[in-house]
Design a protein around this motif. Structure first.
Motif, PDB file in Angstrom:
ATOM      1  N   VAL A   1      -3.585 -52.992 -11.232  1.00 33.27           N
ATOM      2  CA  VAL A   1      -4.909 -53.463 -11.650  1.00 33.27           C
ATOM      3  C   VAL A   1      -4.791 -54.757 -12.460  1.00 33.27           C
ATOM      4  CG1 VAL A   1      -6.907 -52.923 -13.091  1.00 33.27           C
ATOM      5  CG2 VAL A   1      -5.961 -51.179 -11.579  1.00 33.27           C
ATOM      6  N   ALA A   2      -3.814 -54.809 -13.382  1.00 33.09           N
ATOM      7  CA  ALA A   2      -3.630 -56.011 -14.212  1.00 33.09           C
ATOM      8  C   ALA A   2      -3.309 -57.225 -13.346  1.00 33.09           C
ATOM      9  CB  ALA A   2      -2.521 -55.778 -15.230  1.00 33.09           C
ATOM     10  N   ALA A   3      -2.421 -57.051 -12.359  1.00 34.96           N
ATOM     11  CA  ALA A   3      -2.066 -58.173 -11.480  1.00 34.96           C
ATOM     12  C   ALA A   3      -3.262 -58.637 -10.658  1.00 34.96           C
ATOM     13  CB  ALA A   3      -0.916 -57.753 -10.561  1.00 34.96           C
ATOM     14  N   ILE A   4      -4.075 -57.695 -10.184  1.00 32.58           N
ATOM     15  CA  ILE A   4      -5.231 -58.073  -9.371  1.00 32.58           C
ATOM     16  C   ILE A   4      -6.305 -58.751 -10.221  1.00 32.58           C
ATOM     17  CG2 ILE A   4      -7.147 -57.150  -8.009  1.00 32.58           C
ATOM     18  CD1 ILE A   4      -5.242 -55.024  -6.951  1.00 32.58           C
ATOM     19  N   VAL A   5      -6.570 -58.170 -11.408  1.00 31.61           N
ATOM     20  CA  VAL A   5      -7.633 -58.706 -12.267  1.00 31.61           C
ATOM     21  C   VAL A   5      -7.370 -60.157 -12.636  1.00 31.61           C
ATOM     22  CG1 VAL A   5      -8.642 -58.552 -14.581  1.00 31.61           C
ATOM     23  CG2 VAL A   5      -8.394 -56.491 -13.192  1.00 31.61           C
ATOM     24  N   LEU A   6      -6.120 -60.468 -13.005  1.00 27.19           N
ATOM     25  CA  LEU A   6      -5.820 -61.860 -13.364  1.00 27.19           C
ATOM     26  C   LEU A   6      -5.530 -62.718 -12.139  1.00 27.19           C
ATOM     27  CD1 LEU A   6      -5.610 -63.811 -15.653  1.00 27.19           C
ATOM     28  CD2 LEU A   6      -3.226 -63.193 -15.963  1.00 27.19           C
ATOM     29  N   GLY A   7      -4.992 -62.105 -11.091  1.00 30.83           N
ATOM     30  CA  GLY A   7      -4.670 -62.882  -9.889  1.00 30.83           C
ATOM     31  C   GLY A   7      -5.900 -63.449  -9.198  1.00 30.83           C
ATOM     32  N   VAL A   8      -7.009 -62.709  -9.224  1.00 32.72           N
ATOM     33  CA  VAL A   8      -8.239 -63.176  -8.561  1.00 32.72           C
ATOM     34  C   VAL A   8      -9.203 -63.819  -9.547  1.00 32.72           C
ATOM     35  CG1 VAL A   8      -8.022 -61.386  -6.803  1.00 32.72           C
ATOM     36  CG2 VAL A   8      -9.425 -60.946  -8.827  1.00 32.72           C
ATOM     37  N   ASP A   9      -8.764 -63.976 -10.797  1.00 29.86           N
ATOM     38  CA  ASP A   9      -9.645 -64.522 -11.827  1.00 29.86           C
ATOM     39  C   ASP A   9     -10.007 -65.976 -11.509  1.00 29.86           C
ATOM     40  OD1 ASP A   9     -11.158 -64.725 -14.055  1.00 29.86           O
ATOM     41  OD2 ASP A   9      -9.510 -64.630 -15.497  1.00 29.86           O
ATOM     42  N   LYS A  10     -11.304 -66.232 -11.401  1.00 33.28           N
ATOM     43  CA  LYS A  10     -11.777 -67.573 -11.058  1.00 33.28           C
ATOM     44  C   LYS A  10     -13.221 -67.713 -11.524  1.00 33.28           C
ATOM     45  CE  LYS A  10     -12.781 -70.470  -6.997  1.00 33.28           C
ATOM     46  NZ  LYS A  10     -12.742 -70.545  -5.516  1.00 33.28           N
ATOM     47  N   GLN A  11     -13.552 -68.863 -12.074  1.00 30.59           N
ATOM     48  CA  GLN A  11     -14.931 -69.120 -12.495  1.00 30.59           C
ATOM     49  C   GLN A  11     -15.241 -70.601 -12.373  1.00 30.59           C
ATOM     50  OE1 GLN A  11     -15.887 -67.995 -16.529  1.00 30.59           O
ATOM     51  NE2 GLN A  11     -18.049 -68.552 -16.324  1.00 30.59           N
TER      52      GLN A  11
ATOM     53  N   THR B   1     -13.845 -75.777 -12.313  1.00 25.70           N
ATOM     54  CA  THR B   1     -13.376 -74.457 -11.872  1.00 25.70           C
ATOM     55  C   THR B   1     -12.109 -74.083 -12.625  1.00 25.70           C
ATOM     56  OG1 THR B   1     -14.288 -74.790  -9.660  1.00 25.70           O
ATOM     57  CG2 THR B   1     -12.633 -73.074  -9.908  1.00 25.70           C
ATOM     58  N   ALA B   2     -12.086 -72.887 -13.146  1.00 21.69           N
ATOM     59  CA  ALA B   2     -10.885 -72.348 -13.809  1.00 21.69           C
ATOM     60  C   ALA B   2     -10.284 -71.266 -12.922  1.00 21.69           C
ATOM     61  CB  ALA B   2     -11.251 -71.772 -15.176  1.00 21.69           C
ATOM     62  N   LYS B   3      -9.002 -71.396 -12.614  1.00 21.92           N
ATOM     63  CA  LYS B   3      -8.283 -70.425 -11.786  1.00 21.92           C
ATOM     64  C   LYS B   3      -7.019 -69.994 -12.502  1.00 21.92           C
ATOM     65  CE  LYS B   3      -9.873 -72.354  -7.371  1.00 21.92           C
ATOM     66  NZ  LYS B   3      -9.434 -72.917  -6.063  1.00 21.92           N
ATOM     67  N   SER B   4      -6.605 -68.775 -12.240  1.00 21.75           N
ATOM     68  CA  SER B   4      -5.420 -68.239 -12.925  1.00 21.75           C
ATOM     69  C   SER B   4      -4.153 -68.999 -12.546  1.00 21.75           C
ATOM     70  CB  SER B   4      -5.253 -66.754 -12.611  1.00 21.75           C
ATOM     71  OG  SER B   4      -5.122 -66.554 -11.210  1.00 21.75           O
ATOM     72  N   HIS B   5      -4.073 -69.471 -11.298  1.00 19.03           N
ATOM     73  CA  HIS B   5      -2.840 -70.141 -10.878  1.00 19.03           C
ATOM     74  C   HIS B   5      -2.753 -71.580 -11.378  1.00 19.03           C
ATOM     75  CE1 HIS B   5      -5.594 -71.183  -7.466  1.00 19.03           C
ATOM     76  NE2 HIS B   5      -4.995 -72.350  -7.592  1.00 19.03           N
ATOM     77  N   HIS B   6      -3.760 -72.031 -12.135  1.00 15.29           N
ATOM     78  CA  HIS B   6      -3.680 -73.362 -12.741  1.00 15.29           C
ATOM     79  C   HIS B   6      -2.716 -73.386 -13.926  1.00 15.29           C
ATOM     80  CE1 HIS B   6      -7.893 -74.671 -11.086  1.00 15.29           C
ATOM     81  NE2 HIS B   6      -6.936 -74.691 -10.173  1.00 15.29           N
ATOM     82  N   LEU B   7      -2.408 -72.219 -14.473  1.00 11.89           N
ATOM     83  CA  LEU B   7      -1.522 -72.125 -15.644  1.00 11.89           C
ATOM     84  C   LEU B   7      -0.301 -71.284 -15.294  1.00 11.89           C
ATOM     85  CD1 LEU B   7      -4.283 -71.529 -18.321  1.00 11.89           C
ATOM     86  CD2 LEU B   7      -2.860 -73.563 -18.130  1.00 11.89           C
ATOM     87  N   SER B   8       0.884 -71.827 -15.571  1.00 14.26           N
ATOM     88  CA  SER B   8       2.123 -71.142 -15.206  1.00 14.26           C
ATOM     89  C   SER B   8       2.290 -69.813 -15.947  1.00 14.26           C
ATOM     90  CB  SER B   8       3.322 -72.048 -15.489  1.00 14.26           C
ATOM     91  OG  SER B   8       3.354 -72.433 -16.853  1.00 14.26           O
TER      92      SER B   8
END
Length: 203
Positions: free
Chosen positions: A51-61, A81-88
């Motif tokens: 759940v933690a991996a999915i919640v942050l993995g798909v996090d986008k606004q 747009t803010a996406k989780s993969h923008h930050l290492s």
């Protein structure tokens, strides 16, 4: 008199056998309960890390921010747009939880196959549990540090806070970090239970 003296030792031996049988049954029941408790904790850890991996993995606004590029011109609305993969740090968090999730499945299989025995496989599982705890804590710490930076900003390096703009995005980050922290505590409990069981075995 002789028959009574013969009967007494026989009844005593039978009583000792019954008592020994009861102890064996209790020991087996304890082992089974420990094994199933271990299995359930690993199942919960699997669900939480997934759940933690999915919640942050798909996090986008995506949100519209009004900014003024040139002082003489009127403000301009720009979609950001803010996406989780923008930050290492967030990428590392997702990868770490995915690894812990996969390991939880493998360790469940090992736990059922081991059947409560304490051997080389048990020691290997304890070591891997330690690695999982270290990875989860490091990933959670990295994500929490970046999240705190986004929530408060840093005036020393002139980094503005962004959570006032991307509230939902930051909320999902906080939720993912909290869920992962619970999963890391479950792995830590597994290590403590294994250590206590080894202590009882050798003492």
């Amino acid at each position: 008199m002789q028959s009574e003296s013969k009967t007494a030792p026989v009844s005593l031996e039978r009583g000792m056998e019954v008592e020994g049988g009861r102890r064996e049954v209790v020991a087996v029941a304890n082992k089974q309960s420990i094994r199933w408790a271990d299995f359930l904790l690993r199942l919960l850890a699997f669900v939480l890390t997934l759940v933690a991996a999915i919640v942050l993995g798909v996090d986008k606004q995506t949100t519209v921010v009004t900014t003024q590029i040139v002082p003489t011109l009127p403000p301009v609305s720009v979609p950001l747009t803010a996406k989780s993969h923008h930050l290492s740090a967030f990428v590392y968090f997702v990868v770490v939880n995915a690894i812990a999730c996969a390991y939880a499945v493998v360790s469940m299989v090992f736990t059922l196959a081991n059947r409560g025995k304490y051997n080389g496989m048990s020691l290997m599982i304890i070591i891997l549990d330690l690695i999982a705890v270290a990875l989860l804590f490091s990933g959670g710490g990295a994500a929490a540090a970046i999240g705190l930076m986004g929530y408060k900003g840093n005036t020393h390096v002139r980094w503005n806070k962004v959570c006032n703009v991307f509230e939902r995005f930051c909320g999902q980050v906080a939720a993912a970090v909290g869920i992962s922290l619970v999963a890391s505590v479950l792995f830590l409990l597994l290590i403590l239970f294994a250590a206590l069981n080894l202590h009882k075995k050798h003492h």
